[in-house]
Design a protein around this motif. Structure first.
Motif, PDB file in Angstrom:
ATOM      1  N   VAL A 164     -14.980  43.001  -4.638  1.00 61.30           N
ATOM      2  CA  VAL A 164     -13.765  43.047  -3.835  1.00 61.30           C
ATOM      3  C   VAL A 164     -13.798  44.310  -2.976  1.00 61.30           C
ATOM      4  O   VAL A 164     -13.954  45.410  -3.505  1.00 61.30           O
ATOM      5  N   ASP A 167     -10.158  47.617   0.376  1.00 56.75           N
ATOM      6  CA  ASP A 167      -8.820  47.381   0.920  1.00 56.75           C
ATOM      7  C   ASP A 167      -8.270  45.996   0.535  1.00 56.75           C
ATOM      8  O   ASP A 167      -7.322  45.515   1.132  1.00 56.75           O
ATOM      9  N   ARG A 168      -8.902  45.364  -0.442  1.00 54.78           N
ATOM     10  CA  ARG A 168      -8.432  44.032  -0.849  1.00 54.78           C
ATOM     11  C   ARG A 168      -8.146  44.013  -2.342  1.00 54.78           C
ATOM     12  O   ARG A 168      -8.558  44.908  -3.075  1.00 54.78           O
ATOM     13  N   THR A 169      -7.467  42.963  -2.757  1.00 51.81           N
ATOM     14  CA  THR A 169      -7.214  42.799  -4.176  1.00 51.81           C
ATOM     15  C   THR A 169      -7.195  41.309  -4.500  1.00 51.81           C
ATOM     16  O   THR A 169      -6.943  40.478  -3.639  1.00 51.81           O
ATOM     17  N   GLN A 171      -5.503  38.161  -6.208  1.00 54.83           N
ATOM     18  CA  GLN A 171      -4.154  37.784  -6.612  1.00 54.83           C
ATOM     19  C   GLN A 171      -4.193  36.385  -7.234  1.00 54.83           C
ATOM     20  O   GLN A 171      -4.870  35.492  -6.738  1.00 54.83           O
ATOM     21  N   LEU A 187      -1.471  40.624  -9.718  1.00 54.92           N
ATOM     22  CA  LEU A 187      -2.718  41.096  -9.108  1.00 54.92           C
ATOM     23  C   LEU A 187      -3.730  41.452 -10.197  1.00 54.92           C
ATOM     24  O   LEU A 187      -3.361  41.911 -11.271  1.00 54.92           O
ATOM     25  N   GLU A 189      -6.101  44.071 -10.765  1.00 62.30           N
ATOM     26  CA  GLU A 189      -6.537  45.370 -10.266  1.00 62.30           C
ATOM     27  C   GLU A 189      -7.990  45.613 -10.653  1.00 62.30           C
ATOM     28  O   GLU A 189      -8.383  45.389 -11.790  1.00 62.30           O
ATOM     29  N   GLY A 190      -8.758  46.062  -9.660  1.00 61.97           N
ATOM     30  CA  GLY A 190     -10.150  46.391  -9.935  1.00 61.97           C
ATOM     31  C   GLY A 190     -10.985  45.179 -10.301  1.00 61.97           C
ATOM     32  O   GLY A 190     -12.063  45.316 -10.850  1.00 61.97           O
ATOM     33  N   ALA A 191     -10.491  43.980  -9.971  1.00 65.01           N
ATOM     34  CA  ALA A 191     -11.225  42.736 -10.221  1.00 65.01           C
ATOM     35  C   ALA A 191     -11.631  42.596 -11.688  1.00 65.01           C
ATOM     36  O   ALA A 191     -12.738  42.164 -11.995  1.00 65.01           O
ATOM     37  N   GLN A 216      -4.776  41.348   0.819  1.00 64.31           N
ATOM     38  CA  GLN A 216      -4.827  42.778   1.155  1.00 64.31           C
ATOM     39  C   GLN A 216      -4.342  43.596  -0.038  1.00 64.31           C
ATOM     40  O   GLN A 216      -3.609  43.085  -0.895  1.00 64.31           O
ATOM     41  N   ALA A 217      -4.742  44.855  -0.101  1.00 62.41           N
ATOM     42  CA  ALA A 217      -4.378  45.713  -1.218  1.00 62.41           C
ATOM     43  C   ALA A 217      -2.859  45.693  -1.394  1.00 62.41           C
ATOM     44  O   ALA A 217      -2.123  45.731  -0.418  1.00 62.41           O
TER      45      ALA A 217
END
Lengths: 239, 246
Positions: A164, A167-169, A171, A187, A189-191, A216-217
């Motif tokens: 990822v 600047d993306r996340t 969801q 979300l 976080e941190g995949a 987007q983040a």
């Protein structure tokens, strides 16, 4: 990345040349499934550059290469008999079915084998999920398992490495009903795999859609999925 | 330098950042002197005027059409479960497909791995091929190219043992191969002619990306130009190319 009509040809070229980053390329691939103009632009770009490949001097391949391929070929599943897949949560085409995801119905059969293992494990725990969904990517490969406990808690277990951009996340979404539309479960976080706590949602049902998109983040600004779909699948009731 | 380029360092064994990323890695034929680069800037403005309007036909067009029809029919047969159809595609194209993959991943064993995975995907996705969306050949080659690029971007090479340099195409060899892909195009090919009408540096950038699988960052490094410049020159080169071939 919004795909501007005027930029279609430029984006198609950069996609075919392999110059887009991973997230952009994934978005182009997702859009191509339902955007005829983009598909045409990509096809035109492929054929424009193709002579650079077909003009190459052939090499002699290993004698056993074909045998290796032949051994690994799965049986072909007739496409006509496939069950239609329900429209996706963020499908903007009314009633549209993305052809790329059609193969998922078939791959889901293979996934159910993996699901069986997951279920055997999950039903032995004290708190049982109400539904379990195996999420697949467009190629039909298993990407994640979602267990929705129905008390606004869902566990999302990633079964593959996701890259990822900063600047993306990722969801997670579900579609409790067509009327309600897609709702965010939270979300990743941190995949990483995570247990998510969502706002109150209706009790999850059999065949309810779950999916993970790249946003987007901080998550989708609209409250609806906007980015490319990384994986999706339909819930099953543990029995 | 973007993230992809950093990973690529593992597969492309040359420096990815800092002072060591210099034009010295570009062989004599590839090296652009400063005045040549300036000339490229100067001619950029006039580039649109340089396109030849002479549209010579492709040699062997009839043969190519036959081949394309065969591949189209073979994909249709694959979708309905005919393994001999996949074998026909393999027999017709595998020698070139392995060569194309090797030009990107640089090693024969990795190239064959790419082609193996690609044929499984051709088999499972044959039903998705639409004859009104480009040639069957383009569709097949795109699958191989994407597999090769993915392998490159994943930096999978790091898992492999042995002295890679001995069996790996060296940077300079690869750059020569890349330019050769353009030079050996059919003399009457529109693509050859239109690529020929581009500034040298734009042509190199486009060829390095398509033929060699280089990222923007790697291209900027090899051509000794800033990343932003590389991106915008390639974009303008592609735009000119589309106009020329329209």
């Amino acid at each position: 990345m919004r795909i501007d009509r005027q930029d279609l040809a430029a984006i198609a070229d950069e996609y075919v040349l392999g110059l887009l980053d991973e997230a952009e390329a994934a978005q182009v691939e997702a859009e191509m499934a339902h955007d005829a103009a983009l598909s045409d632009a990509v096809a035109a770009a492929r054929d424009r550059f193709l002579p650079l490949d077909t003009g190459i001097e052939p090499v002699s391949v290993s004698p056993n290469l074909w045998d290796t391929i032949a051994e690994r070929l799965p049986d072909q599943v007739p496409q006509t008999g496939a069950q239609p897949v329900a429209p996706t949560a963020n499908d903007n085409v009314a009633g549209g079915v993305r052809p790329g995801w059609r193969s998922m119905a078939i791959s889901a059969m293979a996934a159910s084998l993996i699901l069986a293992v997951g279920l055997a494990w999950s039903v032995t725990r004290t708190v049982e999920p109400l539904v379990v969904a195996v999420l697949l990517n467009e190629a039909g490969e298993v990407q994640a398992v979602v267990e929705d406990f129905g008390n606004n808690t869902a566990s999302v277990r990633l079964l593959t490495e996701f890259t990822v951009p900063a600047d993306r996340t990722m969801q997670v979404w579900t579609l409790p009903s067509r009327d309600m539309g897609p709702m965010s479960l939270g979300l990743l976080e941190g995949a990483h795999s995570a247990t998510l706590h969502s706002p109150a949602l209706p009790k999850p049902q059999d065949t309810q859609l779950y999916e993970i998109t790249l946003e987007q983040a901080g998550g989708s600004p609209t409250g609806r999925p906007t980015g490319p779909i990384l994986a999706k699948g339909f819930a099953k009731l543990p029995r | 330098m973007d993230a992809g380029a950093k990973n690529n360092f593992l597969l492309h064994p040359f420096p990815a950042s800092g002072v060591s990323l210099q034009c010295g890695f570009i062989p004599a034929g590839m090296h652009l002197r400063l005045d040549e680069r300036m000339a490229a800037v100067a001619t950029a403005e006039t580039e649109y005027a340089q396109h030849s309007i002479d549209a010579a036909g492709e040699n062997g067009l009839a043969l190519a059409t036959d081949l394309s029809t065969d591949l189209e029919a073979a994909l249709g047969a694959c979708a309905s479960g005919d393994r001999t159809a996949l074998r026909r595609i393999f027999d017709a194209e595998s020698g070139r497909l392995v060569a194309v993959a090797q030009r990107i991943v640089r090693r024969r064993d990795l190239a064959e791995e790419v082609v193996q995975e690609a044929f499984l995907r051709i088999w499972t996705h044959a039903h998705q091929y639409r004859p009104d969306r480009g040639s069957a050949r383009g569709w097949i080659y795109a699958i191989v190219r994407n597999r090769a690029l993915n392998l490159l971007r994943d930096g999978k090479r790091e898992d492999l043992p042995g002295d890679e340099r001995l069996e790996t195409l060296q940077d300079s060899d690869q750059l020569e191969q890349i330019m050769a892909a353009w030079q050996t195009l059919d003399r009457h090919s529109r693509l050859r002619e239109c690529l020929g009408s581009l500034d040298d540096i734009k042509r190199r950038g486009i060829l390095m990306a398509y033929v060699g699988g280089y990222t923007h960052g790697e291209i900027a490094g090899r051509l000794c130009i800033p990343l932003g410049t590389a991106k915008s020159w390639i974009r303008r080169g592609l735009s000119s190319l589309r106009e020329c071939m329209a």
